[in-house]
Write an enzyme that holds these catalytic residues in place. Structure first.
Site, PDB file in Angstrom:
ATOM      1  CE1 TYR A  51      -3.139  -2.919   0.194  1.00 56.42           C
ATOM      2  CE2 TYR A  51      -3.565  -2.413   2.495  1.00 56.42           C
ATOM      3  CZ  TYR A  51      -3.808  -3.174   1.379  1.00 56.42           C
ATOM      4  OH  TYR A  51      -4.725  -4.201   1.432  1.00 56.42           O
ATOM      5  N   PRO A 199     -17.167  -5.015   2.627  1.00 62.82           N
ATOM      6  CG  PRO A 199     -17.283  -4.090   4.777  1.00 62.82           C
ATOM      7  CD  PRO A 199     -16.301  -4.491   3.710  1.00 62.82           C
ATOM      8  N   GLY A 203     -19.279   0.731  -2.110  1.00 57.62           N
ATOM      9  CA  GLY A 203     -20.228   1.799  -1.806  1.00 57.62           C
ATOM     10  C   GLY A 203     -21.650   1.514  -2.229  1.00 57.62           C
ATOM     11  CE  LYS A 208     -22.023   9.823  -0.477  1.00 57.51           C
ATOM     12  NZ  LYS A 208     -20.679  10.385  -0.746  1.00 57.51           N
TER      13      LYS A 208
END
Length: 308
Positions: A51, A199, A203, A208
């Site tokens: 990362y 999970p 999104g 949303k």
């Protein structure tokens, strides 16, 4: 916040963990996100050497320095990269793993990593050698426990049967129930916990919903769902639960309803996102009727590749 044991180990994790990949590279912003997580009872922090090519581990280590003994720091290894390069190659060799852990420890500024995970895996890997590397690091005290991060049932089976792994990180959500068919039974049989990521399904399972759908999702759908099926499923979820639960609640509590899940890793790019997820996970558990309804609304088709 609820705590759960990770596999057969002594490690204990908050049911909600923080996926640190999204915290960015700004020191102040990263610190504020991690502090929001700590304030809300999160004790599991997920990072990886890949990362931001090591920067993420540095930020995570710095932010957790004063609470080191109170948290679970989980990192990953297996993607070989060189300083100044944006490319990486897969390397699950014993030599690389035993060398790389020392770099991660240095970046994290810790003496040991609680949970060290193989960041992927294939059947072509030197699996016995890879396992030997993790066992050696555990015996030397560089790591407390180890696991893998894979969605491949055939790979999960090999490692679960041959190693002392305590966890497997894998994507799991209401819109991606693929692990239920083959992967979860393997983990359950060998007392290995699932650490679930994604999970909120990019999104789509947040408040949303379809506004988070990318152009690719609009054209190709999402996993087993066509875009039309996705629209119908999300609308049905919203209609059934809008008077009782937020979408975040529904998504996170669905994962939490499975006792195999030790921690649900949700990413966040702001403190408010962290607080929203903490509020959702603090809600009452799903009733049996709610759980069964969620399974009826969504599909549980398994993986099409890497099957047993």
């Amino acid at each position: 916040m609820e705590k759960r044991k990770i596999g057969s180990s002594q490690l204990e994790s908050s049911i909600l963990g923080l996926g640190c990949m999204s915290i960015g590279q700004d020191d102040y912003k990263a610190q504020s996100i991690i502090e929001a997580a700590l304030d809300g009872g999160i004790t599991y922090f997920d990072t990886a050497d890949l990362y931001d090519f090591g920067v993420n581990e540095k930020l995570v280590g710095k932010a957790l320095k004063n609470v080191r003994d109170e948290v679970v720091i989980a990192s990953k290894v297996g993607n070989r990269w060189e300083e100044g390069s944006d490319d990486w190659t897969w390397d699950p060799s014993k030599k690389y793993i035993t060398e790389q852990v020392k770099n991660s420890l240095k970046r994290l500024e810790v003496d040991y990593i609680d949970l060290y995970q193989l960041h992927g895996g294939t059947l072509e890997d030197p699996i016995d050698e890879t396992i030997e590397a993790f066992e050696q690091l555990k015996s030397q005290g560089y790591i407390k426990e180890y696991g893998i991060s894979s969605i491949r049932p055939n790979v999960i089976k090999e490692y679960a049967e041959k190693s002392g792994m305590v966890s497997n990180m894998m994507q799991y959500s209401l819109l991606d129930r693929r692990p239920e068919e083959q992967a979860f039974p393997i983990l359950n049989e060998h007392s290995v916990s699932a650490i679930t990521r994604g999970p909120l399904a990019k999104g789509l399972l947040s408040e949303k919903m379809l506004s988070k759908a990318s152009e690719k999702i609009k054209e190709d759908g999402y996993l087993h769902y066509t875009y039309e099926a996705l629209e119908y499923t999300l609308d049905t979820l919203h209609q059934k639960f809008r008077d009782s639960r937020s979408m975040n609640e529904v998504a996170l509590k669905f994962n939490a309803a499975n006792p195999l899940v030790a921690s649900i890793i949700a990413g966040a790019s702001s403190p408010d996102q962290v607080r929203s997820n903490i509020e959702a996970i603090a809600a009452d558990p799903l009733t049996e009727a709610e759980y069964e309804l969620l399974k009826e609304i969504t599909n549980n088709k398994g993986y099409t590749e890497h099957r047993l």
